[in-house]
Motif scaffolding. Structure first.
Motif, mmCIF file in Angstrom:
data_model
loop_
_atom_site.group_PDB
_atom_site.id
_atom_site.type_symbol
_atom_site.label_atom_id
_atom_site.label_comp_id
_atom_site.label_asym_id
_atom_site.label_seq_id
_atom_site.Cartn_x
_atom_site.Cartn_y
_atom_site.Cartn_z
ATOM 1 N N MET A 28 12.487 27.273 20.119
ATOM 2 C CA MET A 28 12.051 28.565 20.410
ATOM 3 C C MET A 28 11.168 29.296 19.570
ATOM 4 S SD MET A 28 15.151 30.632 21.999
ATOM 5 C CE MET A 28 16.573 30.088 21.018
ATOM 6 N N ASP A 29 9.898 29.627 20.058
ATOM 7 C CA ASP A 29 9.037 30.425 19.096
ATOM 8 C C ASP A 29 9.436 31.819 19.458
ATOM 9 O OD1 ASP A 29 6.450 27.787 20.260
ATOM 10 O OD2 ASP A 29 7.902 27.978 18.429
ATOM 11 N N VAL A 30 9.543 32.333 20.466
ATOM 12 C CA VAL A 30 9.700 33.686 20.932
ATOM 13 C C VAL A 30 10.805 34.147 21.524
ATOM 14 C CG1 VAL A 30 8.460 35.745 21.793
ATOM 15 C CG2 VAL A 30 7.105 34.078 20.788
ATOM 16 N N VAL A 31 11.470 35.167 20.979
ATOM 17 C CA VAL A 31 12.965 35.552 21.688
ATOM 18 C C VAL A 31 12.704 37.057 21.945
ATOM 19 C CG1 VAL A 31 15.370 35.843 21.466
ATOM 20 C CG2 VAL A 31 14.221 33.765 20.483
ATOM 21 N N ASP A 32 13.075 37.438 23.141
ATOM 22 C CA ASP A 32 12.846 38.769 23.437
ATOM 23 C C ASP A 32 14.183 39.458 23.792
ATOM 24 O OD1 ASP A 32 11.902 41.333 24.148
ATOM 25 O OD2 ASP A 32 11.280 40.743 26.290
ATOM 26 N N LEU A 33 14.860 40.055 22.715
ATOM 27 C CA LEU A 33 16.079 40.882 23.095
ATOM 28 C C LEU A 33 16.045 42.390 23.478
ATOM 29 C CD1 LEU A 33 18.039 39.165 19.897
ATOM 30 C CD2 LEU A 33 18.001 38.096 22.153
ATOM 31 N N THR A 34 16.933 42.995 24.177
ATOM 32 C CA THR A 34 17.028 44.064 24.378
ATOM 33 C C THR A 34 18.648 44.775 24.134
ATOM 34 O OG1 THR A 34 15.472 43.863 26.052
ATOM 35 C CG2 THR A 34 16.601 45.957 26.476
ATOM 36 N N PHE A 35 18.763 45.634 23.288
ATOM 37 C CA PHE A 35 20.311 46.195 23.059
ATOM 38 C C PHE A 35 19.981 47.609 23.616
ATOM 39 C CE2 PHE A 35 18.974 42.848 19.887
ATOM 40 C CZ PHE A 35 20.413 42.177 19.967
ATOM 41 N N SER A 36 21.399 47.907 24.251
ATOM 42 C CA SER A 36 21.476 49.363 24.591
ATOM 43 C C SER A 36 22.788 49.971 24.101
ATOM 44 C CB SER A 36 21.705 49.424 26.287
ATOM 45 O OG SER A 36 20.472 48.971 26.764
ATOM 46 N N ALA A 37 22.870 51.055 23.640
ATOM 47 C CA ALA A 37 24.013 51.925 23.105
ATOM 48 C C ALA A 37 24.711 52.372 24.348
ATOM 49 C CB ALA A 37 23.619 52.439 21.968
ATOM 50 N N ARG A 38 25.809 52.111 24.440
ATOM 51 C CA ARG A 38 26.599 52.792 25.476
ATOM 52 C C ARG A 38 27.827 53.686 25.006
ATOM 53 N NH1 ARG A 38 27.146 49.415 30.552
ATOM 54 N NH2 ARG A 38 28.391 51.197 31.128
ATOM 55 N N ASP A 39 27.493 55.050 25.243
ATOM 56 C CA ASP A 39 28.700 56.037 24.858
ATOM 57 C C ASP A 39 29.956 55.828 25.681
ATOM 58 O OD1 ASP A 39 27.151 56.996 22.920
ATOM 59 O OD2 ASP A 39 26.236 58.414 24.061
ATOM 60 N N ASP A 40 29.701 55.387 27.002
ATOM 61 C CA ASP A 40 30.882 55.342 27.921
ATOM 62 C C ASP A 40 32.082 54.221 27.752
ATOM 63 O OD1 ASP A 40 28.591 53.690 28.940
ATOM 64 O OD2 ASP A 40 29.463 53.638 30.677
ATOM 65 N N LEU A 41 31.480 53.099 26.890
ATOM 66 C CA LEU A 41 32.262 51.925 26.839
ATOM 67 C C LEU A 41 33.011 52.147 25.397
ATOM 68 C CD1 LEU A 41 29.881 49.012 27.830
ATOM 69 C CD2 LEU A 41 31.943 50.043 28.938
ATOM 70 N N HIS A 42 34.480 51.694 25.086
ATOM 71 C CA HIS A 42 35.087 51.918 24.027
ATOM 72 C C HIS A 42 35.857 50.638 23.736
ATOM 73 C CE1 HIS A 42 34.287 56.371 24.152
ATOM 74 N NE2 HIS A 42 34.870 56.170 25.268
ATOM 75 N N LEU A 43 34.923 49.833 23.246
ATOM 76 C CA LEU A 43 35.270 48.287 23.055
ATOM 77 C C LEU A 43 35.774 48.040 21.799
ATOM 78 C CD1 LEU A 43 31.947 46.583 24.252
ATOM 79 C CD2 LEU A 43 34.129 47.154 25.581
ATOM 80 N N ASN A 44 36.828 47.064 21.470
ATOM 81 C CA ASN A 44 37.668 46.978 20.475
ATOM 82 C C ASN A 44 37.349 45.671 19.860
ATOM 83 O OD1 ASN A 44 39.320 45.797 22.340
ATOM 84 N ND2 ASN A 44 40.971 46.668 21.414
#
Length: 94
Positions: free
Chosen positions: A1-17
């Motif tokens: 793999m030469d290039v990796v495109d990642l997208t992250f989103s912060a979600r205030d509506d989820l409460h994960l443990n």
């Protein structure tokens, strides 16, 4: 793999443990613990919660269905911590 495109989103509506991920082909929940059995329980419990959120199943129904369509994979055994991923493939539940 030469290039990796990642997208992250912060979600205030989820409460994960515990961590969870959506890949192009599946949902994944993760469990980490010193005891492999406990790591599996954590990963599976996370998957049952996810199945209740997405599909509206009760815990018993989710567990019965998970026994057919969810795979548990051991993903880590180093540093005294074991990792288990529960994988629900896309299309397994219609």
């Amino acid at each position: 793999m030469d290039v990796v495109d990642l997208t992250f989103s912060a979600r205030d509506d989820l409460h994960l443990n515990i961590p969870r991920a959506k890949t192009p082909t599946a949902w994944i929940t993760m469990g980490f613990h010193e005891d492999l059995n406990q790591a599996a329980v954590i990963a599976l419990d996370g998957m049952l919660k996810l199945m209740r959120e997405i599909y509206g199943y009760g815990r018993k129904e989710a567990l019965a269905l998970a026994s057919l369509v969810v795979d548990l994979n051991i993903t880590q055994i180093v540093n005294g911590v074991k990792g288990v991923h529960a994988v629900l493939p896309d299309g397994a539940i219609m």
